[in-house]
Scaffold this motif. Structure first.
Motif, PDB file in Angstrom:
ATOM      1  N   LYS A  43       3.844  -9.082   8.259  1.00  0.00           N
ATOM      2  CA  LYS A  43       4.974  -9.482   7.420  1.00  0.00           C
ATOM      3  C   LYS A  43       4.558  -9.392   5.962  1.00  0.00           C
ATOM      4  CE  LYS A  43       8.413 -13.096   6.865  1.00  0.00           C
ATOM      5  NZ  LYS A  43       8.903 -14.381   7.365  1.00  0.00           N
ATOM      6  N   ILE A  44       5.396  -8.708   5.169  1.00  0.00           N
ATOM      7  CA  ILE A  44       5.081  -8.509   3.760  1.00  0.00           C
ATOM      8  C   ILE A  44       6.170  -9.125   2.872  1.00  0.00           C
ATOM      9  CG2 ILE A  44       3.688  -6.453   4.172  1.00  0.00           C
ATOM     10  CD1 ILE A  44       6.108  -4.755   3.244  1.00  0.00           C
ATOM     11  N   SER A  45       5.802  -9.362   1.612  1.00  0.00           N
ATOM     12  CA  SER A  45       6.722  -9.951   0.642  1.00  0.00           C
ATOM     13  C   SER A  45       7.667  -8.889   0.079  1.00  0.00           C
ATOM     14  CB  SER A  45       5.930 -10.569  -0.508  1.00  0.00           C
ATOM     15  OG  SER A  45       5.315  -9.540  -1.265  1.00  0.00           O
ATOM     16  N   ASN A  46       8.668  -9.355  -0.657  1.00  0.00           N
ATOM     17  CA  ASN A  46       9.615  -8.428  -1.295  1.00  0.00           C
ATOM     18  C   ASN A  46       8.912  -7.518  -2.297  1.00  0.00           C
ATOM     19  OD1 ASN A  46      11.816  -9.341   0.141  1.00  0.00           O
ATOM     20  ND2 ASN A  46      12.393 -10.863  -1.392  1.00  0.00           N
ATOM     21  N   ASP A  47       7.907  -8.049  -3.002  1.00  0.00           N
ATOM     22  CA  ASP A  47       7.157  -7.206  -3.950  1.00  0.00           C
ATOM     23  C   ASP A  47       6.449  -6.081  -3.211  1.00  0.00           C
ATOM     24  OD1 ASP A  47       7.945  -8.713  -6.123  1.00  0.00           O
ATOM     25  OD2 ASP A  47       6.103  -9.910  -6.176  1.00  0.00           O
ATOM     26  N   GLU A  48       5.905  -6.385  -2.049  1.00  0.00           N
ATOM     27  CA  GLU A  48       5.209  -5.360  -1.261  1.00  0.00           C
ATOM     28  C   GLU A  48       6.206  -4.350  -0.695  1.00  0.00           C
ATOM     29  OE1 GLU A  48       2.273  -5.123  -1.872  1.00  0.00           O
ATOM     30  OE2 GLU A  48       1.064  -6.886  -1.448  1.00  0.00           O
ATOM     31  N   GLY A  96      12.985  -5.664  10.293  1.00  0.00           N
ATOM     32  CA  GLY A  96      13.449  -5.549   8.926  1.00  0.00           C
ATOM     33  C   GLY A  96      12.395  -4.848   8.086  1.00  0.00           C
ATOM     34  N   GLU A  97      12.741  -4.572   6.846  1.00  0.00           N
ATOM     35  CA  GLU A  97      11.807  -3.884   5.954  1.00  0.00           C
ATOM     36  C   GLU A  97      10.556  -4.705   5.663  1.00  0.00           C
ATOM     37  OE1 GLU A  97      13.740  -0.854   2.893  1.00  0.00           O
ATOM     38  OE2 GLU A  97      14.359  -2.929   2.524  1.00  0.00           O
ATOM     39  N   ASN A  98      10.624  -6.004   5.926  1.00  0.00           N
ATOM     40  CA  ASN A  98       9.492  -6.876   5.617  1.00  0.00           C
ATOM     41  C   ASN A  98       8.425  -6.895   6.714  1.00  0.00           C
ATOM     42  OD1 ASN A  98      11.147  -8.309   7.429  1.00  0.00           O
ATOM     43  ND2 ASN A  98      10.385 -10.261   6.667  1.00  0.00           N
ATOM     44  N   ILE A  99       8.591  -6.089   7.756  1.00  0.00           N
ATOM     45  CA  ILE A  99       7.596  -5.994   8.823  1.00  0.00           C
ATOM     46  C   ILE A  99       7.026  -4.585   8.866  1.00  0.00           C
ATOM     47  CG2 ILE A  99       7.135  -6.167  11.304  1.00  0.00           C
ATOM     48  CD1 ILE A  99       7.779  -8.874  10.087  1.00  0.00           C
ATOM     49  N   LEU A 100       5.713  -4.486   8.660  1.00  0.00           N
ATOM     50  CA  LEU A 100       5.016  -3.216   8.815  1.00  0.00           C
ATOM     51  C   LEU A 100       4.351  -3.197  10.183  1.00  0.00           C
ATOM     52  CD1 LEU A 100       3.190  -2.786   5.378  1.00  0.00           C
ATOM     53  CD2 LEU A 100       5.375  -1.821   6.103  1.00  0.00           C
ATOM     54  N   GLU A 101       4.241  -2.001  10.762  1.00  0.00           N
ATOM     55  CA  GLU A 101       3.563  -1.839  12.044  1.00  0.00           C
ATOM     56  C   GLU A 101       2.328  -0.969  11.827  1.00  0.00           C
ATOM     57  OE1 GLU A 101       6.226  -1.507  15.653  1.00  0.00           O
ATOM     58  OE2 GLU A 101       7.603  -0.862  14.056  1.00  0.00           O
ATOM     59  N   PHE A 102       1.169  -1.525  12.168  1.00  0.00           N
ATOM     60  CA  PHE A 102      -0.102  -0.833  11.988  1.00  0.00           C
ATOM     61  C   PHE A 102      -0.638  -0.432  13.357  1.00  0.00           C
ATOM     62  CE2 PHE A 102      -4.635  -0.355  11.286  1.00  0.00           C
ATOM     63  CZ  PHE A 102      -4.709   0.246  10.041  1.00  0.00           C
ATOM     64  N   ILE A 103      -1.113   0.823  13.470  1.00  0.00           N
ATOM     65  CA  ILE A 103      -1.709   1.284  14.722  1.00  0.00           C
ATOM     66  C   ILE A 103      -3.161   1.676  14.484  1.00  0.00           C
ATOM     67  CG2 ILE A 103       0.489   2.051  15.710  1.00  0.00           C
ATOM     68  CD1 ILE A 103      -0.410   4.960  15.085  1.00  0.00           C
ATOM     69  N   ALA A 104      -3.948   1.543  15.538  1.00  0.00           N
ATOM     70  CA  ALA A 104      -5.369   1.903  15.484  1.00  0.00           C
ATOM     71  C   ALA A 104      -5.817   2.254  16.892  1.00  0.00           C
ATOM     72  CB  ALA A 104      -6.191   0.746  14.933  1.00  0.00           C
ATOM     73  N   ALA A 105      -7.051   2.721  17.006  1.00  0.00           N
ATOM     74  CA  ALA A 105      -7.585   3.113  18.309  1.00  0.00           C
ATOM     75  C   ALA A 105      -7.963   1.908  19.165  1.00  0.00           C
ATOM     76  CB  ALA A 105      -8.809   4.010  18.116  1.00  0.00           C
ATOM     77  N   GLU A 106      -8.065   0.751  18.550  1.00  0.00           N
ATOM     78  CA  GLU A 106      -8.544  -0.433  19.276  1.00  0.00           C
ATOM     79  C   GLU A 106      -7.580  -1.606  19.130  1.00  0.00           C
ATOM     80  OE1 GLU A 106     -12.273  -0.713  17.153  1.00  0.00           O
ATOM     81  OE2 GLU A 106     -11.089   0.071  15.518  1.00  0.00           O
ATOM     82  N   ASN A 107      -7.820  -2.632  19.924  1.00  0.00           N
ATOM     83  CA  ASN A 107      -7.050  -3.864  19.828  1.00  0.00           C
ATOM     84  C   ASN A 107      -7.515  -4.578  18.553  1.00  0.00           C
ATOM     85  OD1 ASN A 107      -6.306  -6.640  19.984  1.00  0.00           O
ATOM     86  ND2 ASN A 107      -5.961  -6.409  22.176  1.00  0.00           N
ATOM     87  N   ILE A 108      -6.693  -4.560  17.547  1.00  0.00           N
ATOM     88  CA  ILE A 108      -7.075  -5.048  16.227  1.00  0.00           C
ATOM     89  C   ILE A 108      -7.351  -6.549  16.234  1.00  0.00           C
ATOM     90  CG2 ILE A 108      -6.301  -5.306  13.835  1.00  0.00           C
ATOM     91  CD1 ILE A 108      -4.534  -2.746  14.417  1.00  0.00           C
TER      92      ILE A 108
END
Length: 126
Positions: A43-48, A96-108
């Motif tokens: 979850k990111i802020s409006n500035d982000e 919503g725009e305030n949620i980014l989804e990050f993927i990687a090769a491992e369980n972060i």
């Protein structure tokens, strides 16, 4: 560019989408790794959000959807200066725009020992 946010639980849909063969093949080709089945929601802020909007779309890679599955844009990134991966921007999403989804090769969460509510930093490879 650096983006800061807070880990938050998702709806568990990321694992389903990440396991689709046509997505997996393209992720492997374009990222040189097989993504862990799931996404880390941040979850990111409006500035982000404003910072995310400044990323030129032509610097992103496209993962083509199939049938009812939409295209996905991605940009390579590093989480907490430790985990290489990418932020994915599905064209079809319930977030919503305030949620980014990050993927990687491992369980972060396991790798970093983080839980919901912890702060993270993403460094984008623009």
């Amino acid at each position: 560019m650096e983006i800061e946010g807070i880990i938050t639980s998702g709806k568990g849909k990321g694992a389903y989408f990440m396991s689709q063969p046509f997505y997996k093949i393209q992720f492997e080709e374009k990222l040189n790794f097989s993504p862990f089945p799931g996404t880390l929601n941040i979850k990111i802020s409006n500035d982000e959000i404003d910072n995310i909007h400044k990323i030129p779309e032509d610097t992103m890679t496209i993962i083509e959807g199939k049938e009812n599955f939409g295209d996905v844009l991605l940009i390579k990134a590093v989480l907490n200066c430790e985990i290489k991966g990418a932020i994915v921007f599905p064209k079809k999403t319930t977030h919503g725009e305030n949620i980014l989804e990050f993927i990687a090769a491992e369980n972060i969460k396991e790798k970093l020992g983080v839980i919901d509510g912890d702060s993270v930093k993403i460094t984008l490879k623009c």
